[in-house]
Design a protein around this motif. Structure first.
Motif, PDB file in Angstrom:
ATOM      1  N   TYR A  27       0.962  -1.171  -0.012  1.00  0.00           N
ATOM      2  CA  TYR A  27       0.013  -0.103  -0.133  1.00  0.00           C
ATOM      3  C   TYR A  27       0.947   1.513   0.027  1.00  0.00           C
ATOM      4  O   TYR A  27       1.945   1.207   0.754  1.00  0.00           O
ATOM      5  N   SER A  28       0.402   2.273  -0.607  1.00  0.00           N
ATOM      6  CA  SER A  28       1.152   3.465  -0.757  1.00  0.00           C
ATOM      7  C   SER A  28       1.096   4.039   0.910  1.00  0.00           C
ATOM      8  O   SER A  28       0.235   3.565   1.551  1.00  0.00           O
ATOM      9  N   ALA A  29       1.656   5.288   0.973  1.00  0.00           N
ATOM     10  CA  ALA A  29       1.931   5.764   2.583  1.00  0.00           C
ATOM     11  C   ALA A  29       0.529   6.529   2.607  1.00  0.00           C
ATOM     12  O   ALA A  29      -0.354   6.864   1.591  1.00  0.00           O
ATOM     13  N   THR A  30       0.073   6.637   3.835  1.00  0.00           N
ATOM     14  CA  THR A  30      -1.016   7.055   4.299  1.00  0.00           C
ATOM     15  C   THR A  30      -0.824   7.906   5.471  1.00  0.00           C
ATOM     16  O   THR A  30       0.362   8.042   6.003  1.00  0.00           O
ATOM     17  N   PRO A  31      -1.847   8.843   5.774  1.00  0.00           N
ATOM     18  CA  PRO A  31      -1.294   9.812   7.082  1.00  0.00           C
ATOM     19  C   PRO A  31      -0.786   8.739   8.302  1.00  0.00           C
ATOM     20  O   PRO A  31       0.147   9.435   8.793  1.00  0.00           O
ATOM     21  N   ALA A  32      -1.253   7.802   8.568  1.00  0.00           N
ATOM     22  CA  ALA A  32      -0.975   6.959   9.538  1.00  0.00           C
ATOM     23  C   ALA A  32       0.323   6.388   9.589  1.00  0.00           C
ATOM     24  O   ALA A  32       1.218   6.501  10.484  1.00  0.00           O
ATOM     25  N   SER A  33       0.755   5.890   8.188  1.00  0.00           N
ATOM     26  CA  SER A  33       1.777   5.222   7.945  1.00  0.00           C
ATOM     27  C   SER A  33       3.039   6.506   8.060  1.00  0.00           C
ATOM     28  O   SER A  33       4.177   6.182   8.750  1.00  0.00           O
ATOM     29  N   SER A  34       2.620   7.371   7.523  1.00  0.00           N
ATOM     30  CA  SER A  34       3.608   8.544   7.512  1.00  0.00           C
ATOM     31  C   SER A  34       3.718   9.156   8.803  1.00  0.00           C
ATOM     32  O   SER A  34       5.133   9.613   9.219  1.00  0.00           O
ATOM     33  N   GLY A  35       2.922   9.165   9.470  1.00  0.00           N
ATOM     34  CA  GLY A  35       2.965   9.781  11.226  1.00  0.00           C
ATOM     35  C   GLY A  35       4.108   8.780  11.857  1.00  0.00           C
ATOM     36  O   GLY A  35       4.776   9.286  12.634  1.00  0.00           O
ATOM     37  N   LEU A  36       3.962   7.421  11.731  1.00  0.00           N
ATOM     38  CA  LEU A  36       4.608   6.561  12.342  1.00  0.00           C
ATOM     39  C   LEU A  36       6.219   6.711  11.762  1.00  0.00           C
ATOM     40  O   LEU A  36       7.164   6.656  12.684  1.00  0.00           O
ATOM     41  N   PRO A  80       4.141   6.265  23.506  1.00  0.00           N
ATOM     42  CA  PRO A  80       2.779   6.031  23.468  1.00  0.00           C
ATOM     43  C   PRO A  80       2.058   6.413  21.877  1.00  0.00           C
ATOM     44  O   PRO A  80       1.030   5.776  21.745  1.00  0.00           O
ATOM     45  N   GLU A  81       2.757   7.179  21.401  1.00  0.00           N
ATOM     46  CA  GLU A  81       2.281   7.664  19.917  1.00  0.00           C
ATOM     47  C   GLU A  81       2.447   6.550  18.982  1.00  0.00           C
ATOM     48  O   GLU A  81       1.476   6.259  18.165  1.00  0.00           O
ATOM     49  N   SER A  82       3.332   5.614  19.014  1.00  0.00           N
ATOM     50  CA  SER A  82       3.660   4.636  18.057  1.00  0.00           C
ATOM     51  C   SER A  82       2.377   3.615  18.061  1.00  0.00           C
ATOM     52  O   SER A  82       1.952   3.224  17.038  1.00  0.00           O
ATOM     53  N   LYS A  83       1.848   3.298  19.228  1.00  0.00           N
ATOM     54  CA  LYS A  83       0.633   2.544  19.145  1.00  0.00           C
ATOM     55  C   LYS A  83      -0.490   2.946  18.509  1.00  0.00           C
ATOM     56  O   LYS A  83      -1.312   2.529  17.956  1.00  0.00           O
ATOM     57  N   LYS A  84      -0.628   4.561  18.947  1.00  0.00           N
ATOM     58  CA  LYS A  84      -1.837   5.062  18.422  1.00  0.00           C
ATOM     59  C   LYS A  84      -1.794   5.106  16.655  1.00  0.00           C
ATOM     60  O   LYS A  84      -2.675   4.998  16.228  1.00  0.00           O
TER      61      LYS A  84
END
Ligand SMILES: [Fe+2]
Length: 296
Positions: A27-36, A80-84
């Motif tokens: 899958y292409s990058a998404t907001p969540a994968s880019s956030g991670l 904590p952010e990584s799980k989110k």
């Protein structure tokens, strides 16, 4: 195994079924994968200071590099952010968070030129995660943090999707491994004495598939796929994120990829956390997978 599905619109259920048949999803990058990825980059930058993380290995003794990773990696895992971000990523990918369990994301490093290939930056020999007590329904998610090329990616070895390999997984029990080996990874700098399941016959690494996606792209594959770290000679280290998921219904029904050659005992089932509230899987379900170690 014959297909790489790119930005597929199929449901999570249909995707899991195809993953259990050996297909790959990208899958292409998404907001969540880019956030991670952004979170990982920030922690990496803090760890390496003024050095370019991809070439830092050429500017510090290997012991210091290993110590840097030993501090950096748990920070990312337990942030904590990584799980989110994972929860959001699963939602973006159409997973039902009530029924999808994930383990904490790992940060991996593959240094160049055999600088550090043990312990904290272990260069994985060809293996199936299912040799390491993962259930047959485990899915692996893999994300590059910086741009990569083929020479510093990871490889899948499709020849062995349906072909068993003689291997030493019968010696592996996850609980035993955790007790003895896991927490001293950073001490293994020159060699790695930890007993890991491996092939006990020559493995033909080719043909192999290396998925090279832009930063934040997500590769999903079955934990039963034979895969390995590509020996990195590119002059730049690879940084990537991976985590695993298990679907509750598949776990209950014992659905998943066929087990063709894994004989390990124990289970990683206690590691997965529910997508909604981070609860563990029910103890009675974990117990069904937790086979006792072979006495020796
Ligand atoms: Fe693996």
């Amino acid at each position: 195994m014959n297909t790489v599905l790119f930005d597929s619109g199929v449901s999570d259920e249909a995707r899991r079924q195809q993953l259990y048949e050996g297909q790959l999803f990208v899958y292409s990058a998404t907001p969540a994968s880019s956030g991670l990825v952004t979170l990982a980059r920030q922690l990496i930058r803090e760890a390496f200071g003024t050095l370019d993380p991809e070439t830092a290995q050429y500017h510090m003794p290997v012991e210091q590099y290993a110590a840097t990773l030993a501090e950096l990696k748990p920070k990312f895992i337990h942030h904590p952010e990584s799980k989110k971000f994972i929860q959001s990523l699963l939602k973006e990918r159409g997973c039902d968070l009530e029924r999808t369990y994930f383990d904490v994301p790992r940060l991996r490093t593959a240094t160049s030129d055999d600088y550090l290939t043990t312990g904290i930056a272990y260069a994985f020999h060809p293996h199936r995660d299912t040799w390491y007590s993962a259930p047959q329904c485990q899915l692996n998610w893999w994300i590059p943090i910086y741009d990569i090329e083929s020479g510093r990616s990871m490889a899948l070895h499709p020849r062995y999707w349906a072909q068993p390999i003689r291997n030493s997984s019968h010696l592996y029990n996850y609980a035993e491994w955790n007790e003895k080996s896991r927490f001293n990874a950073a001490q293994h700098i020159k060699s790695d004495s930890r007993v890991q399941p491996r092939a006990e016959e020559p493995v033909e690494l080719d043909p192999q598939i290396r998925v090279v996606s832009p930063v934040g792209g997500v590769l999903i594959f079955s934990g039963a796929q034979l895969h390995s770290t590509v020996p990195n000679m590119t002059g730049r280290a690879r940084f990537s994120i991976d985590f695993r998921t298990v679907n509750f219904d598949d776990a209950v029904e014992m659905r998943g990829a066929p087990n063709i050659d894994s004989k390990c005992t124990g289970t990683t089932m206690n590691d997965y956390l529910r997508g909604t509230d981070l609860a563990h899987l029910p103890q009675e379900l974990i117990a069904r997978y937790d086979t006792p170690p072979v006495s020796r």
